[in-house]
Every structure is written in structure tokens, then in C-alpha cells.
Design a protein around this motif. Sequence first.
Motif, PDB file in Angstrom:
ATOM      1  N   LEU A  71      -7.834  -8.461   6.745  1.00 27.83           N
ATOM      2  CA  LEU A  71      -6.570  -7.894   6.686  1.00 27.83           C
ATOM      3  C   LEU A  71      -7.121  -6.104   6.360  1.00 27.83           C
ATOM      4  CD1 LEU A  71      -3.445  -8.459   4.942  1.00 27.83           C
ATOM      5  CD2 LEU A  71      -4.828  -7.926   2.814  1.00 27.83           C
ATOM      6  N   LEU A  72      -7.824  -5.492   6.401  1.00 25.80           N
ATOM      7  CA  LEU A  72      -7.942  -4.535   5.984  1.00 25.80           C
ATOM      8  C   LEU A  72      -7.514  -3.266   7.206  1.00 25.80           C
ATOM      9  CD1 LEU A  72      -9.846  -3.106   2.775  1.00 25.80           C
ATOM     10  CD2 LEU A  72      -7.910  -3.296   3.385  1.00 25.80           C
ATOM     11  N   VAL A  73      -8.607  -4.299   8.208  1.00 28.16           N
ATOM     12  CA  VAL A  73      -8.826  -4.403   9.776  1.00 28.16           C
ATOM     13  C   VAL A  73      -8.204  -4.482  10.425  1.00 28.16           C
ATOM     14  CG1 VAL A  73     -10.154  -5.583  12.099  1.00 28.16           C
ATOM     15  CG2 VAL A  73     -10.885  -4.464   9.657  1.00 28.16           C
ATOM     16  N   ALA A 112       0.825  -1.066   0.036  1.00 30.29           N
ATOM     17  CA  ALA A 112       0.265  -0.213  -0.318  1.00 30.29           C
ATOM     18  C   ALA A 112       1.052   1.020   0.362  1.00 30.29           C
ATOM     19  CB  ALA A 112      -1.257   0.041   1.170  1.00 30.29           C
ATOM     20  N   ASP A 113       1.716   1.592   0.875  1.00 29.86           N
ATOM     21  CA  ASP A 113       2.984   2.196   0.934  1.00 29.86           C
ATOM     22  C   ASP A 113       3.911   2.880  -0.871  1.00 29.86           C
ATOM     23  OD1 ASP A 113       2.949   3.189   2.737  1.00 29.86           O
ATOM     24  OD2 ASP A 113       4.121   1.614   3.840  1.00 29.86           O
ATOM     25  N   ALA A 114       3.977   1.393  -1.333  1.00 28.87           N
ATOM     26  CA  ALA A 114       4.652   1.991  -2.910  1.00 28.87           C
ATOM     27  C   ALA A 114       3.469   1.707  -3.733  1.00 28.87           C
ATOM     28  CB  ALA A 114       5.590   0.072  -2.920  1.00 28.87           C
ATOM     29  N   GLU A 115       2.261   1.430  -3.802  1.00 24.85           N
ATOM     30  CA  GLU A 115       1.338   1.801  -4.715  1.00 24.85           C
ATOM     31  C   GLU A 115      -0.347   1.755  -4.635  1.00 24.85           C
ATOM     32  OE1 GLU A 115       1.616  -1.794  -7.323  1.00 24.85           O
ATOM     33  OE2 GLU A 115       3.759  -2.995  -6.465  1.00 24.85           O
ATOM     34  N   GLY A 116       0.164   2.141  -3.424  1.00 28.80           N
ATOM     35  CA  GLY A 116      -1.620   2.362  -2.947  1.00 28.80           C
ATOM     36  C   GLY A 116      -2.268   0.962  -2.607  1.00 28.80           C
ATOM     37  N   LEU A 117      -3.831   1.315  -1.678  1.00 25.69           N
ATOM     38  CA  LEU A 117      -4.194   0.787  -1.442  1.00 25.69           C
ATOM     39  C   LEU A 117      -5.165  -0.421  -2.449  1.00 25.69           C
ATOM     40  CD1 LEU A 117      -5.646  -0.703   1.390  1.00 25.69           C
ATOM     41  CD2 LEU A 117      -7.547   0.547   0.740  1.00 25.69           C
ATOM     42  N   THR A 147      -3.473  15.299  17.662  1.00 21.57           N
ATOM     43  CA  THR A 147      -3.951  15.294  16.323  1.00 21.57           C
ATOM     44  C   THR A 147      -3.280  15.705  15.268  1.00 21.57           C
ATOM     45  OG1 THR A 147      -6.012  16.828  17.985  1.00 21.57           O
ATOM     46  CG2 THR A 147      -6.112  16.507  14.979  1.00 21.57           C
ATOM     47  N   ARG A 148      -2.367  16.299  15.278  1.00 21.88           N
ATOM     48  CA  ARG A 148      -1.267  16.559  14.639  1.00 21.88           C
ATOM     49  C   ARG A 148      -0.178  15.339  14.359  1.00 21.88           C
ATOM     50  NH1 ARG A 148       1.252  21.424  12.810  1.00 21.88           N
ATOM     51  NH2 ARG A 148       0.467  22.895  13.330  1.00 21.88           N
ATOM     52  N   ALA A 149      -0.045  14.754  15.060  1.00 23.98           N
ATOM     53  CA  ALA A 149       0.610  12.936  15.120  1.00 23.98           C
ATOM     54  C   ALA A 149      -0.422  11.979  13.821  1.00 23.98           C
ATOM     55  CB  ALA A 149       0.397  12.388  16.012  1.00 23.98           C
ATOM     56  N   GLN A 150      -1.625  12.444  14.166  1.00 24.32           N
ATOM     57  CA  GLN A 150      -2.222  12.232  12.798  1.00 24.32           C
ATOM     58  C   GLN A 150      -2.202  12.225  11.902  1.00 24.32           C
ATOM     59  OE1 GLN A 150      -6.390   9.380  15.444  1.00 24.32           O
ATOM     60  NE2 GLN A 150      -6.033  11.516  15.906  1.00 24.32           N
ATOM     61  N   ILE A 151      -2.226  13.601  11.516  1.00 18.40           N
ATOM     62  CA  ILE A 151      -2.496  14.260  10.492  1.00 18.40           C
ATOM     63  C   ILE A 151      -1.664  13.942   9.990  1.00 18.40           C
ATOM     64  CG2 ILE A 151      -2.565  16.263   9.556  1.00 18.40           C
ATOM     65  CD1 ILE A 151      -4.571  17.405  11.396  1.00 18.40           C
ATOM     66  N   ALA A 152      -0.215  14.269  10.444  1.00 18.32           N
ATOM     67  CA  ALA A 152       0.628  13.443  10.086  1.00 18.32           C
ATOM     68  C   ALA A 152       1.026  12.310   9.192  1.00 18.32           C
ATOM     69  CB  ALA A 152       2.261  13.685  10.783  1.00 18.32           C
ATOM     70  N   LEU A 153       0.595  10.969   9.736  1.00 16.95           N
ATOM     71  CA  LEU A 153       0.189   9.941   9.203  1.00 16.95           C
ATOM     72  C   LEU A 153      -0.389  10.102   8.311  1.00 16.95           C
ATOM     73  CD1 LEU A 153       1.577   6.878   9.614  1.00 16.95           C
ATOM     74  CD2 LEU A 153      -0.026   7.306  11.692  1.00 16.95           C
ATOM     75  N   GLY A 154      -1.771  10.511   8.112  1.00 12.78           N
ATOM     76  CA  GLY A 154      -2.196   9.897   7.311  1.00 12.78           C
ATOM     77  C   GLY A 154      -1.709  10.705   5.712  1.00 12.78           C
ATOM     78  N   LEU A 155      -0.784  12.045   5.655  1.00 15.11           N
ATOM     79  CA  LEU A 155      -0.237  12.430   4.770  1.00 15.11           C
ATOM     80  C   LEU A 155       0.839  11.716   4.452  1.00 15.11           C
ATOM     81  CD1 LEU A 155      -0.101  16.402   5.867  1.00 15.11           C
ATOM     82  CD2 LEU A 155      -1.895  14.767   4.442  1.00 15.11           C
ATOM     83  N   ALA A 156       1.846  11.312   5.361  1.00 13.24           N
ATOM     84  CA  ALA A 156       2.398  10.013   4.953  1.00 13.24           C
ATOM     85  C   ALA A 156       1.625   8.470   4.472  1.00 13.24           C
ATOM     86  CB  ALA A 156       3.536   9.391   6.143  1.00 13.24           C
ATOM     87  N   ARG A 157       0.624   8.607   4.893  1.00 12.03           N
ATOM     88  CA  ARG A 157       0.016   7.256   4.567  1.00 12.03           C
ATOM     89  C   ARG A 157      -0.843   7.713   3.957  1.00 12.03           C
ATOM     90  NH1 ARG A 157       2.960   2.822   8.893  1.00 12.03           N
ATOM     91  NH2 ARG A 157       4.413   2.170   6.951  1.00 12.03           N
ATOM     92  N   PRO A 158      -1.553   8.057   2.580  1.00 15.56           N
ATOM     93  CA  PRO A 158      -2.606   8.469   2.111  1.00 15.56           C
ATOM     94  C   PRO A 158      -3.050   6.978   2.134  1.00 15.56           C
ATOM     95  CG  PRO A 158      -0.754   9.849   0.727  1.00 15.56           C
ATOM     96  CD  PRO A 158       0.002   8.600   1.695  1.00 15.56           C
ATOM     97  N   TRP A 159      -3.071   6.128   1.512  1.00 15.45           N
ATOM     98  CA  TRP A 159      -4.064   4.987   1.591  1.00 15.45           C
ATOM     99  C   TRP A 159      -5.378   5.074   2.479  1.00 15.45           C
ATOM    100  CZ3 TRP A 159      -3.033   1.111   4.733  1.00 15.45           C
ATOM    101  CH2 TRP A 159      -2.157   0.941   5.486  1.00 15.45           C
ATOM    102  N   MET A 160      -4.133   5.050   4.139  1.00 13.16           N
ATOM    103  CA  MET A 160      -5.342   5.159   5.461  1.00 13.16           C
ATOM    104  C   MET A 160      -6.289   5.665   5.150  1.00 13.16           C
ATOM    105  SD  MET A 160      -2.057   5.849   8.238  1.00 13.16           S
ATOM    106  CE  MET A 160      -3.477   5.414   8.989  1.00 13.16           C
ATOM    107  N   LEU A 161      -6.941   6.716   4.106  1.00 15.00           N
ATOM    108  CA  LEU A 161      -7.678   7.437   4.512  1.00 15.00           C
ATOM    109  C   LEU A 161      -8.952   6.961   3.204  1.00 15.00           C
ATOM    110  CD1 LEU A 161      -6.721  10.934   4.241  1.00 15.00           C
ATOM    111  CD2 LEU A 161      -7.807   9.544   5.473  1.00 15.00           C
ATOM    112  N   GLU A 162      -8.365   6.074   2.137  1.00 16.41           N
ATOM    113  CA  GLU A 162      -9.311   5.194   1.313  1.00 16.41           C
ATOM    114  C   GLU A 162     -10.027   3.964   2.623  1.00 16.41           C
ATOM    115  OE1 GLU A 162      -7.065   4.146  -2.100  1.00 16.41           O
ATOM    116  OE2 GLU A 162      -6.301   6.284  -1.204  1.00 16.41           O
ATOM    117  N   LEU A 163      -9.222   3.628   3.531  1.00 17.63           N
ATOM    118  CA  LEU A 163      -9.645   2.284   4.466  1.00 17.63           C
ATOM    119  C   LEU A 163     -10.969   2.824   4.381  1.00 17.63           C
ATOM    120  CD1 LEU A 163      -6.736   1.816   6.831  1.00 17.63           C
ATOM    121  CD2 LEU A 163      -7.850   0.455   4.782  1.00 17.63           C
TER     122      LEU A 163
END
Length: 288
Positions: A91-93, A57-62, A120-136
Amino acid sequence: MSTDTTPEPAEQPHDAPPARELPAAVQRLWGAAAPRRRGPKPALSAAQIVGAAIDLADAEGLAAVSMARIAEAVGYTPMALYRHVSGKEELLVMMSDAVAADLPDIPADGGWRAGLEAWTRAQIALGLARPWMLELPLSAAPPGPNRVRWIDQAFGVLRPLDLPPDEKLAIIGLLAQHVLGEARVQIESHRAAVQQVRREAGLPDGTPESELDPAAVEAANPYADFETVLSRYADATTYPNLFEAFATWPETAPPTPPDDDIAFGITAVLDGVEAYLRRRGAIPDEGS
């Protein structure tokens, strides 16, 4: 004399409803998996499968995550994966909870507001680093051990406040919703800008962002000219309130940097939380 020190289960009131059976995926997250088969420990594990899925997911997206691709990455057949994970939904869970382990520790001694801002900032930063998380899907985010650890940290920050636990949980939920909205806007607007720069330069869609001009990407942000559009086209007759507000807006004003937007949003939300806490008597009123 018995040496069994296992505590007896607490008796339930006669009129209490029966305990709800939790989904199998949640039970597996918490280690309540099916009994181990006899024999040697299997070489493949759920943790390996989840790790390979996250790397993919990190390399190619969800969208690239499939049981077949993961099986290829770990060197097993797809059928071997199903001995450890029931399917892609589970697996997604497991992926959703696993990435929460990357969230940092939040000091609980810096005050409730600074702690919630860092949380709050830590979660936003993680989401920006791993955009696929928001597609879960939301169904992929039940309370697993890593996510509950993160909630526990927020409760640690709020511990000094005289507030019922359900209200503390509601505040945490409000901030979590803000994280989803803020991260999604930042990610989607950036993606749109990158794609526009590729298109204008006649480059293939897969051209790495590292090969693009950062200034061009910033200028292509769909929100970069938002205020300018309002000041230029909001006429006094059709849009009287916008016209009055932006009548003196300089069209040459630089766009607001993304981090300033993030800071503004968090500040506004926490201002509202602070006002609520004062009204509830959880912190001293400014006038007292």
C-alpha cells in the motif's frame, strides 16, 4: 494468412543473464496484476483503497494509515482490502506512486536550468504540502508509472544536452536527494516551531496551527537565531574561524525567510551541475 501483429520478443544473447523478476508490488503498479476472476467487476478497487489511504495520511499523518482505518473509510471489512492490496508494505508503494501524479507538467522549452529548477521546486512544494511523504521508507519508492513520468519530464528538459543517459539520470538523482534534504529541514523545523508555540502558550498538542500566531511560529523556528548564537558565543580562542566570520554580524539581522533558503539551495546545486556540464562539453564553456 496470420493476422497476429504482436511483435516477437527480442532474442537475448546466449550469454545474457536471465531477466530479473520484479517485485509483485512493482508489477501491480504497472498493471501486471493477477488475472481477473470471472464474474461481475468488484465494487472495491485498489485505486479506491489508495485514495482513502492518502486522504487519511493528509488528515492525520502516515502513522494513522492502517488497513483497519482504510477499511472503515471505504465501507468494507479489512479482509476485503487484501483482495486488492497484499498488505501495508505494498500500500505504501502504491501511495508513493499515486501522489506523484499530482506533480505538474514542466515545460521543456525554457532551457535546461529553468526546467530543472521548476522540476526541483515542484517536488519540494509537494513534500511541504504532504509532509507524510518524507516518512515513507525508500523501499516504498520503486519506479512506478507516475514517478517514471516525472523522470521522463526531467529527461525532456535535459534532451538538448549532449550527455549520456546514465549521467542525466545521475543529475536527476542528485536533485532528488536535494529535495529530500531541503523538504525535511523545512518540515521538521516548522513542526518544532509549532510545538514550541503550543507549549509556551499552554495549549494541547493537537491545537490546530491555524489558531496560533504566525509571527510567533516564525520566531520559534530553531534556526531563526542560529547566526546570532554564533556571533555571540563563538569566541576567538575556541572558535577562531567562526569568530572572524561573524565578528561584524548584526544580532538584529532578520532571519532568512524559508523561500530564500530554498532558492539558495537550488541555485547552489544547479551552479554545480552547470559547471559539470561545461566540463563535460554538454554546454558551451563561458570562455569560448
